[in-house]
Design a protein around this motif. Sequence first.
Motif, PDB file in Angstrom:
ATOM      1  N   LEU A 319       0.833  -1.196   0.000  1.00 20.90           N
ATOM      2  CA  LEU A 319       0.000   0.000   0.000  1.00 20.90           C
ATOM      3  C   LEU A 319       0.871   1.251   0.000  1.00 20.90           C
ATOM      4  O   LEU A 319       1.936   1.287   0.622  1.00 20.90           O
ATOM      5  N   VAL A 320       0.397   2.285  -0.684  1.00 23.90           N
ATOM      6  CA  VAL A 320       1.088   3.576  -0.723  1.00 23.90           C
ATOM      7  C   VAL A 320       0.050   4.683  -0.674  1.00 23.90           C
ATOM      8  O   VAL A 320      -1.018   4.575  -1.289  1.00 23.90           O
ATOM      9  N   HIS A 321       0.360   5.740   0.091  1.00 20.29           N
ATOM     10  CA  HIS A 321      -0.514   6.915   0.115  1.00 20.29           C
ATOM     11  C   HIS A 321       0.353   8.167   0.133  1.00 20.29           C
ATOM     12  O   HIS A 321       1.315   8.258   0.894  1.00 20.29           O
ATOM     13  N   HIS A 322       0.008   9.116  -0.722  1.00 21.37           N
ATOM     14  CA  HIS A 322       0.707  10.394  -0.760  1.00 21.37           C
ATOM     15  C   HIS A 322      -0.123  11.407   0.022  1.00 21.37           C
ATOM     16  O   HIS A 322      -1.184  11.852  -0.434  1.00 21.37           O
ATOM     17  N   ALA A 323       0.351  11.747   1.207  1.00 24.26           N
ATOM     18  CA  ALA A 323      -0.423  12.579   2.131  1.00 24.26           C
ATOM     19  C   ALA A 323      -0.418  14.042   1.694  1.00 24.26           C
ATOM     20  O   ALA A 323       0.451  14.491   0.937  1.00 24.26           O
ATOM     21  N   SER A 324      -1.401  14.781   2.216  1.00 25.84           N
ATOM     22  CA  SER A 324      -1.562  16.189   1.839  1.00 25.84           C
ATOM     23  C   SER A 324      -0.423  17.062   2.337  1.00 25.84           C
ATOM     24  O   SER A 324      -0.229  18.166   1.824  1.00 25.84           O
ATOM     25  N   ASN A 325       0.325  16.596   3.327  1.00 27.45           N
ATOM     26  CA  ASN A 325       1.468  17.386   3.800  1.00 27.45           C
ATOM     27  C   ASN A 325       2.745  17.103   3.016  1.00 27.45           C
ATOM     28  O   ASN A 325       3.830  17.538   3.390  1.00 27.45           O
ATOM     29  N   GLY A 326       2.600  16.362   1.925  1.00 25.56           N
ATOM     30  CA  GLY A 326       3.742  16.104   1.057  1.00 25.56           C
ATOM     31  C   GLY A 326       4.516  14.843   1.380  1.00 25.56           C
ATOM     32  O   GLY A 326       5.473  14.505   0.665  1.00 25.56           O
ATOM     33  N   ARG A 327       4.107  14.120   2.424  1.00 25.06           N
ATOM     34  CA  ARG A 327       4.821  12.911   2.824  1.00 25.06           C
ATOM     35  C   ARG A 327       4.227  11.682   2.154  1.00 25.06           C
ATOM     36  O   ARG A 327       3.011  11.587   1.947  1.00 25.06           O
ATOM     37  N   SER A 328       5.096  10.721   1.844  1.00 21.81           N
ATOM     38  CA  SER A 328       4.648   9.433   1.335  1.00 21.81           C
ATOM     39  C   SER A 328       4.589   8.437   2.477  1.00 21.81           C
ATOM     40  O   SER A 328       5.537   8.326   3.264  1.00 21.81           O
ATOM     41  N   VAL A 329       3.476   7.706   2.581  1.00 19.33           N
ATOM     42  CA  VAL A 329       3.279   6.676   3.598  1.00 19.33           C
ATOM     43  C   VAL A 329       3.105   5.352   2.854  1.00 19.33           C
ATOM     44  O   VAL A 329       2.326   5.274   1.901  1.00 19.33           O
ATOM     45  N   TYR A 330       3.809   4.326   3.304  1.00 19.82           N
ATOM     46  CA  TYR A 330       3.718   3.060   2.581  1.00 19.82           C
ATOM     47  C   TYR A 330       3.920   1.880   3.525  1.00 19.82           C
ATOM     48  O   TYR A 330       4.488   2.027   4.616  1.00 19.82           O
ATOM     49  N   SER A 331       3.412   0.730   3.100  1.00 21.42           N
ATOM     50  CA  SER A 331       3.635  -0.499   3.862  1.00 21.42           C
ATOM     51  C   SER A 331       5.037  -0.993   3.572  1.00 21.42           C
ATOM     52  O   SER A 331       5.531  -0.888   2.454  1.00 21.42           O
ATOM     53  N   PHE A 332       5.665  -1.554   4.610  1.00 19.30           N
ATOM     54  CA  PHE A 332       7.066  -1.953   4.498  1.00 19.30           C
ATOM     55  C   PHE A 332       7.254  -3.304   5.155  1.00 19.30           C
ATOM     56  O   PHE A 332       6.767  -3.536   6.264  1.00 19.30           O
ATOM     57  N   CYS A 333       7.954  -4.201   4.461  1.00 15.59           N
ATOM     58  CA  CYS A 333       8.311  -5.508   5.025  1.00 15.59           C
ATOM     59  C   CYS A 333       7.081  -6.205   5.604  1.00 15.59           C
ATOM     60  O   CYS A 333       7.041  -6.571   6.768  1.00 15.59           O
ATOM     61  N   MET A 334       6.059  -6.394   4.748  1.00 21.14           N
ATOM     62  CA  MET A 334       4.815  -7.014   5.188  1.00 21.14           C
ATOM     63  C   MET A 334       5.058  -8.496   5.492  1.00 21.14           C
ATOM     64  O   MET A 334       5.663  -9.209   4.693  1.00 21.14           O
ATOM     65  N   CYS A 335       4.603  -8.941   6.655  1.00 23.83           N
ATOM     66  CA  CYS A 335       4.822 -10.315   7.112  1.00 23.83           C
ATOM     67  C   CYS A 335       3.483 -11.020   7.292  1.00 23.83           C
ATOM     68  O   CYS A 335       2.824 -10.866   8.335  1.00 23.83           O
ATOM     69  N   PRO A 336       3.030 -11.809   6.306  1.00 24.19           N
ATOM     70  CA  PRO A 336       1.780 -12.554   6.476  1.00 24.19           C
ATOM     71  C   PRO A 336       1.944 -13.615   7.557  1.00 24.19           C
ATOM     72  O   PRO A 336       2.981 -14.279   7.644  1.00 24.19           O
ATOM     73  N   GLY A 337       0.930 -13.797   8.377  1.00 22.41           N
ATOM     74  CA  GLY A 337       0.953 -14.847   9.388  1.00 22.41           C
ATOM     75  C   GLY A 337       2.219 -14.828  10.219  1.00 22.41           C
ATOM     76  O   GLY A 337       2.802 -15.870  10.496  1.00 22.41           O
ATOM     77  N   GLY A 338       2.640 -13.652  10.649  1.00 19.85           N
ATOM     78  CA  GLY A 338       3.907 -13.511  11.366  1.00 19.85           C
ATOM     79  C   GLY A 338       3.742 -12.855  12.720  1.00 19.85           C
ATOM     80  O   GLY A 338       2.674 -12.890  13.326  1.00 19.85           O
ATOM     81  N   GLN A 339       4.827 -12.240  13.182  1.00 22.93           N
ATOM     82  CA  GLN A 339       4.799 -11.570  14.471  1.00 22.93           C
ATOM     83  C   GLN A 339       5.699 -10.348  14.430  1.00 22.93           C
ATOM     84  O   GLN A 339       6.617 -10.259  13.623  1.00 22.93           O
ATOM     85  N   VAL A 340       5.407  -9.405  15.307  1.00 22.40           N
ATOM     86  CA  VAL A 340       6.233  -8.220  15.486  1.00 22.40           C
ATOM     87  C   VAL A 340       7.307  -8.563  16.510  1.00 22.40           C
ATOM     88  O   VAL A 340       7.014  -9.173  17.539  1.00 22.40           O
ATOM     89  N   VAL A 341       8.555  -8.196  16.217  1.00 21.13           N
ATOM     90  CA  VAL A 341       9.651  -8.598  17.088  1.00 21.13           C
ATOM     91  C   VAL A 341      10.422  -7.385  17.590  1.00 21.13           C
ATOM     92  O   VAL A 341      10.475  -6.337  16.942  1.00 21.13           O
ATOM     93  N   ALA A 342      11.030  -7.563  18.765  1.00 23.02           N
ATOM     94  CA  ALA A 342      11.921  -6.558  19.336  1.00 23.02           C
ATOM     95  C   ALA A 342      13.235  -6.608  18.587  1.00 23.02           C
ATOM     96  O   ALA A 342      13.880  -7.644  18.531  1.00 23.02           O
ATOM     97  N   ALA A 343      13.658  -5.476  18.022  1.00 19.30           N
ATOM     98  CA  ALA A 343      14.809  -5.478  17.130  1.00 19.30           C
ATOM     99  C   ALA A 343      15.860  -4.440  17.512  1.00 19.30           C
ATOM    100  O   ALA A 343      16.686  -4.066  16.684  1.00 19.30           O
TER     101      ALA A 343
END
Length: 533
Positions: A319-343
């Motif tokens: 996913l990508v969205h170009h916000a009204s304040n000029g910033r780009s927001v996007y999904s990164f390193c999508m992990c299906p069926g995974g977990q969030v880890v302390a890194a």
Amino acid sequence: MLRLTEIKLPLDHDEAALPAAIRTRLKIAAGELLGFTVARRGYDARKKTDIHFIYTLDVEVKDEVALLKRLKGVPHIAIAPETRYQFVAHAPQGLSERPVVIGTGPCGLLAGLLLAQMGFRPIILERGKAVRERTKDTWGLWRQSKLNPESNVQFGEGGAGTFSDGKLHTQIKDPKQHGRKVLDEFVKSGAPEEILYVSKPHIGTFRLVSMVEKMRAEIESLGGEFRFQSQVTDILIDNGQVQGVTLANGETITSRHVVLAIGHSARDTFDMVYQRGVYVEAKPFSIGFRIEHPQTLIDQCRFGPFAGHPQLGAADYKLVHHASNGRSVYSFCMCPGGQVVAATSEPGRVVTNGMSQYSRNERNANSGIVVGISPEDYPGGPLAGIEFQRQWESRAFELGGGNYFAPGQRVGDFLAGRASTKLGSVVPSYQPGVTPTDLATALPDYCIAAIREALPAFGKKLRGFDMADAVLTGVETRTSSPIRIKRGDDYQSLNTRGLYPAGEGAGYAGGIMSAAIDGIEVAEAVALDMLRV
């Protein structure tokens, strides 16, 4: 061999369907088809009611020349490309100098492997531990809040990619088949053979651990040498030429060819390299949060009535969205069926990342939702991005309440601008734990505003993405290196001969596959230069 593309078949096709499709496309009898291999298999999910496989096949037939002449002009039929890797050099007998490779992530491992296969007997230095010991230390943080700054998700054999989804696809151009060489080596080391042809191959953490060990064993069998817990604290440079490195124990290793494959989190090494006068510049990167949803929700959004189909597995998204304040927001390193880890790799800081096993069968899907930033956002010189990252990692540690808990917030509360006091139906997977709070001060105001705008926009693309009970966990800061150690066309540092900046840490890769390919390209450059010398 002929290459056939755009062969479309249903998800549940049987074994006879592929040869039948080949014969139909080529208009040949069964006896004329001598064999075939799957070069690529993807799926088309644009219509949820008609999801199907799309194959690229390499085919051997009788009298290929006559068949090509007969089918001249028919689309999606061509001569199959050569996929075998060709070594560019081989070390002569009696070569005394040995190249040094710093780092054992995908870039360092493949650089070391290729140099070993060409006979150059590399010395490979790793500040962290061997992968099994490193895994124990990493679990120590996740389960007991015990951080080892030299052995964690970032440092140790295998690099940061060991604790990830193990994605192996990349969009870089690869005319020399370096990517195929990487995949072949991974399969030889225990990866499933399907990574050679599926459109979005992945391996998963547990398999990566054993693969790394097997690659190490091959390098050693070819004369390479590994030294763990051997941090490089100095690079010896004389008149612009590398002469060797100094280790933390005071030992000096002499070499005029040093590959710097240190990963995106070796901040003290970045500083050392800069202090030695090696050309370094600041570069853009991204920061944000991890977001978690039920994997079943993502499957339904992407696959509709085919959700849960065993041939499709857990669904991903981009996913990508170009916000009204000029910033780009996007999904990164999508992990299906995974977990969030302390890194994190530094005391008193919280960093998130995503990880999956090969099965991808955990209950949640997770992805970074990150905002692009540039050096203009953190002025102060080439290393200013490091301090910028640290600022927000320290803030996350504070918001999480200390002890390496991560700050978290329900998406509904985040969008409404109120603190979360408890979490809902989506149970966060981050360990050692998540503290409900208000993430409004966890990132710069422009990032918060952009993400608040992006989440509802993403909800229009994937229904339910902005569900109230989805969980945001902070912070994601190590998306890529905040610096670039710039190099020339010969892969050597712009102002330091014999120093080969490589991979993610040097700013030349992003992910396992591109880092591994960069390692191969740098190893080729090292080998050719050593022969010239």
